[in-house]
Design a protein around this motif. Sequence first.
Motif, PDB file in Angstrom:
ATOM      1  N   MET A  45      -4.439  -5.613  -9.681  1.00  0.00           N
ATOM      2  CA  MET A  45      -5.877  -5.461  -9.553  1.00  0.00           C
ATOM      3  C   MET A  45      -6.278  -5.229  -8.082  1.00  0.00           C
ATOM      4  O   MET A  45      -7.247  -4.570  -7.780  1.00  0.00           O
ATOM      5  CB  MET A  45      -6.520  -6.755 -10.056  1.00  0.00           C
ATOM      6  N   VAL A  46      -5.520  -5.827  -7.189  1.00  0.00           N
ATOM      7  CA  VAL A  46      -5.862  -5.773  -5.763  1.00  0.00           C
ATOM      8  C   VAL A  46      -5.405  -4.459  -5.120  1.00  0.00           C
ATOM      9  O   VAL A  46      -6.094  -3.888  -4.289  1.00  0.00           O
ATOM     10  CB  VAL A  46      -5.210  -6.982  -5.024  1.00  0.00           C
ATOM     11  N   GLU A  87       0.820  -1.211   0.000  1.00  0.00           N
ATOM     12  CA  GLU A  87       0.000   0.000   0.000  1.00  0.00           C
ATOM     13  C   GLU A  87       0.859   1.268   0.000  1.00  0.00           C
ATOM     14  O   GLU A  87       2.082   1.239   0.190  1.00  0.00           O
ATOM     15  CB  GLU A  87      -1.045  -0.003   1.123  1.00  0.00           C
ATOM     16  N   SER A 138       0.076  -8.980 -12.458  1.00  0.00           N
ATOM     17  CA  SER A 138      -1.232  -8.425 -12.844  1.00  0.00           C
ATOM     18  C   SER A 138      -2.311  -8.675 -11.814  1.00  0.00           C
ATOM     19  O   SER A 138      -3.200  -7.847 -11.619  1.00  0.00           O
ATOM     20  CB  SER A 138      -1.651  -8.987 -14.197  1.00  0.00           C
ATOM     21  N   MET A 139      -2.251  -9.810 -11.121  1.00  0.00           N
ATOM     22  CA  MET A 139      -3.269 -10.077 -10.110  1.00  0.00           C
ATOM     23  C   MET A 139      -3.191  -9.051  -8.979  1.00  0.00           C
ATOM     24  O   MET A 139      -4.189  -8.468  -8.573  1.00  0.00           O
ATOM     25  CB  MET A 139      -3.098 -11.485  -9.548  1.00  0.00           C
ATOM     26  N   MET A 140      -1.967  -8.811  -8.495  1.00  0.00           N
ATOM     27  CA  MET A 140      -1.814  -7.855  -7.399  1.00  0.00           C
ATOM     28  C   MET A 140      -2.121  -6.427  -7.864  1.00  0.00           C
ATOM     29  O   MET A 140      -2.611  -5.608  -7.097  1.00  0.00           O
ATOM     30  CB  MET A 140      -0.394  -7.921  -6.819  1.00  0.00           C
ATOM     31  N   ASP A 186       2.197 -10.096 -16.665  1.00  0.00           N
ATOM     32  CA  ASP A 186       0.878 -10.712 -16.508  1.00  0.00           C
ATOM     33  C   ASP A 186       0.935 -11.877 -15.533  1.00  0.00           C
ATOM     34  O   ASP A 186       0.059 -12.059 -14.703  1.00  0.00           O
ATOM     35  CB  ASP A 186       0.366 -11.177 -17.875  1.00  0.00           C
ATOM     36  N   GLU A 187       2.006 -12.648 -15.651  1.00  0.00           N
ATOM     37  CA  GLU A 187       2.122 -13.847 -14.827  1.00  0.00           C
ATOM     38  C   GLU A 187       2.437 -13.503 -13.367  1.00  0.00           C
ATOM     39  O   GLU A 187       1.953 -14.147 -12.450  1.00  0.00           O
ATOM     40  CB  GLU A 187       3.221 -14.739 -15.420  1.00  0.00           C
ATOM     41  N   GLN A 188       3.256 -12.506 -13.163  1.00  0.00           N
ATOM     42  CA  GLN A 188       3.772 -12.231 -11.822  1.00  0.00           C
ATOM     43  C   GLN A 188       3.034 -11.112 -11.085  1.00  0.00           C
ATOM     44  O   GLN A 188       2.926 -11.143  -9.868  1.00  0.00           O
ATOM     45  CB  GLN A 188       5.264 -11.858 -11.900  1.00  0.00           C
TER      46      GLN A 188
END
Lengths: 104, 860
Positions: free
Chosen positions: A86-87, A29, A82-84, A78-80
């Motif tokens: 979004m979070v 954050e 992209s998920m975070m 994308d693999e490492q």
Amino acid sequence: MDLENQKRVLEYYEQYGKDDLVILLGAAEGEAAGLAAETVTLGDPTYAGPLAGVSLGLDVYHICEPEVKAEVDEAVYDEQISMMEMVLDVDDIISEMNAIREQL
Amino acid sequence: MSGYAVLGGASYTLAHTPDMVLHNGTTQTTERVVNPESEYLKELPNHLRSYEEALSYLPNQVYIGNKTPEDLAQMEFPYYDKKTDGNRTGKFGEIMSQSEFIGLIQICDVFDVVKLEKGFAQTIKQTLAEHPLIGAERAAVLDKNETDEAEIQRLVMEEEAEPLYDGGTLVGAVKRAHDIDVNLSAHVMLENLVTKASSVLSLLHLVQTTGIDPGSIEYVIDCCEEACGDMNQRGGGNFAKAAAEIAGLTGASGSDVRGFCAGPAHALIDAASLVQAGTFRAVVVTAGGCTAKLGMNGKDHVKKGLPVLEDCIAGFSVLITADDGQSPQIRTDIVGRHTVGTGSSPQAVIESLVTDPLDKAGLKITDIDKYSPEMQNPDITKPAGAGNVPEANYKMIGALGVKRGEIERKQLVEFVQSHGLTGWAPTQGHIPSGVPYLGFAREDIMSGRLQRVMIIGKGSLFLGRMTNLFDGISFVIDGNAAAKAAETSDAAAKEQTTSTGAGLTEAGSAATVAGTGTPVRIGIAASGSEQGPEEYAEAIRLAGEKGIQVVLIDGENAHEEMESMLESGQIDGAVTMHYPFPIGVSTVGKVVTPAKGRGMYLATTTGTADTDRVRAMVRNAVYGIIAAKAEGIAEPTVGIANIDGARQCEKALIQLSEGGYPIRFAGSSREDGGCIMRGNDLLQASADVMVMDSLTGNLMVKIFSAYATGGGYESTGWGYGPGIGEDFDKVIMIISRASGAPQIAGACEYAARLLKGDVLNVAKSEIAAAKKAGLDDILDGISRPKLDQAEEAVAMPAAEVVTAQIAGIEVMDLEDAVQKLWKENIYAESGMGCTGPVVLISEGNLERAKDILRGSGYIK
């Protein structure tokens, strides 16, 4: 910033010098990212670690900042990351990072 | 039974220990060394909560089960400045006061290292003797205290004993257990006795809440984060057995499992596997709490004017038993692992723990109703800058769902709300790690409110300085398969009892065809029974009682009439004998097994699913699953009878399952387990669907249905079952010449249930799913016996109606026999009669065909 990490940053600084060193952050954050950025630029604001009172003025970015993202292979990002991405509150992180860089 | 171990219950306890926050929490002990005059240490005592305040704290009441996670979600954040009803006991456990807990520590000390001030001990003894779970016998240990305060002072000052305070008063001390060995120092002894005592308290509550006979618990696994041992074996262990002793689990052995915060999830998978393997029938996973973590975030709490919220020692215990037919099952086949090679990016971690196991099981992220990752109370973590831990986990899971296209980006917030929980657990490492939800999850799954939950444990292994790796393990808990099946049959039974149908062909109102609402009509095409016409009349009466309309189809051409009635919709299904199904179709019988009276599908009992035996068995497994699913068993267990080809069949079914057609393999009741079923498994119905070749199945129906009558009269069960196969579009049930009225009525009932469950569509979609998972390739991979390749391709003669049968041909030779007849210009088809394979020809060609086949050695 973790005292051990401060020590490693200082060692790298002595080994490679300011111009060949970029600090890349992955903090979750804005506030934590800002504190880490402050530590490697202006100095450790908690006055607890090896960078207390040491202004290295290093280049520092968060992995989710557009300047860094543009440098990373899209598939790897994308693999490492992209998920975070979004979070996390990326806007907040960017504004904290900019606020520190503006003080340099 | 499913073969999975089940979640028999869970208990959760807290001990409110404010003085231990001051004297034993590492944040405080460290500060005392580094900065003994600090403002923090001076200010801290003003931030301790009273016992009553700890009781009325909502997250604590959720932990012991008086309030629910939903209650917490509705309360406005933060929680520390609000009060709820402060009950000491809840349905999962209790919140014990510090003074009683100190007494319990002494009860747990068998080496006399705990000394209590005599007066204090006497008061506490009275309270503990009245405690319903501790009682006078255990409390009598406190009678031994003869020590006065001066002696305790001396022990602390001169012998390095750890002081025990209550309300600021010195009430006792824990002595060192060795003069030199640091592993037995007073500090370590206190830490270990506290974790043992809190584990014991939880074990006592577990026995009470589950009602289990404590002597029947065979194994206990402790999963806390402490270590006990001496300088020669520092982590020698067995907190588990030590706690089991005090809790009175006299039939238990045990051991310790460690994995930092992931320990409990590892231990639960171990426990479930031990039970599923048949090693033990009842295993308890337990853990006590940790003095070191008391007041861990105290500096932040004090700085922000909060009470010190980390003031309780927590404990929990979980009972895992063999399938009781009711409790939620631990799906050891849906387990996620963070492996050595997984990597440490959050994305890789969540994939390994969440989506990898779901993918394997053919489930989506949204198929899990609730996720239980780290359930830390955000009231504690947020002021300390660690954010809302559960929420962060839910966001990551949801974000992965978005990446995978399983949920829309804009649904992310809704996903977090509907699939997540608000955290309520104390921050004692292993305590919040997935397990706090087990008690509520069990209730919500059993009430049908939830279908499936996932428990996720994560651990920071690098803290031990042996590896830099992270760790995690996860598993799914879902509703009990047997309970679900019973619900379905209860519902069916209720429907049937509403029927008034009692006459031969009166309509029952309840049994209806899927999607139409019209009553089920079954035709019995009867010819050639050995039992006489009164048997059919009785069967029709029995079926009528169950609300099924039955018509009798008589006469020479009963089969033809039956087919035309099925075609025209006059009847929905038929019960008959000697019906020649095409190759590719075989029948799934259903019998009553003697050991427990359980029904079992025999897949299959007549017909030929494939001309190769092993290939046929693989198809039979799918057909058996179809029958079971159509009858309402959502995830039937599949076992393979231990006959020639069983291992090949198993290999193929595993391939099919891994290819994306999930098969739930049954476990043998024998010690060596596995899905290969022996004789006793057949007698006990260890699998819902028992796979075998149809000739073996045919023997089995006869044996199960007629063993009490000596063989001439099949008195029980549901008969040889429906013909199932690719593109076969009728519900035709097979009975035999020896079938008695109860079995014929059973066949009618079986047909009615299949129709209600829309068996033809189930068959279509299951076969399509199996094909998608690579069924055809898998079957091709099974070596087919070489046919006589010398025979050149033969042209088929003009088709004609075939009503005559020639039996007695080996199934392997059946297609060759047909070819042989074609070569002689006789039109023939292969088929399956109830006694084995047949060649079908026209009546006119019967004698000539027999001669040809006899001449070529196909028949005798």
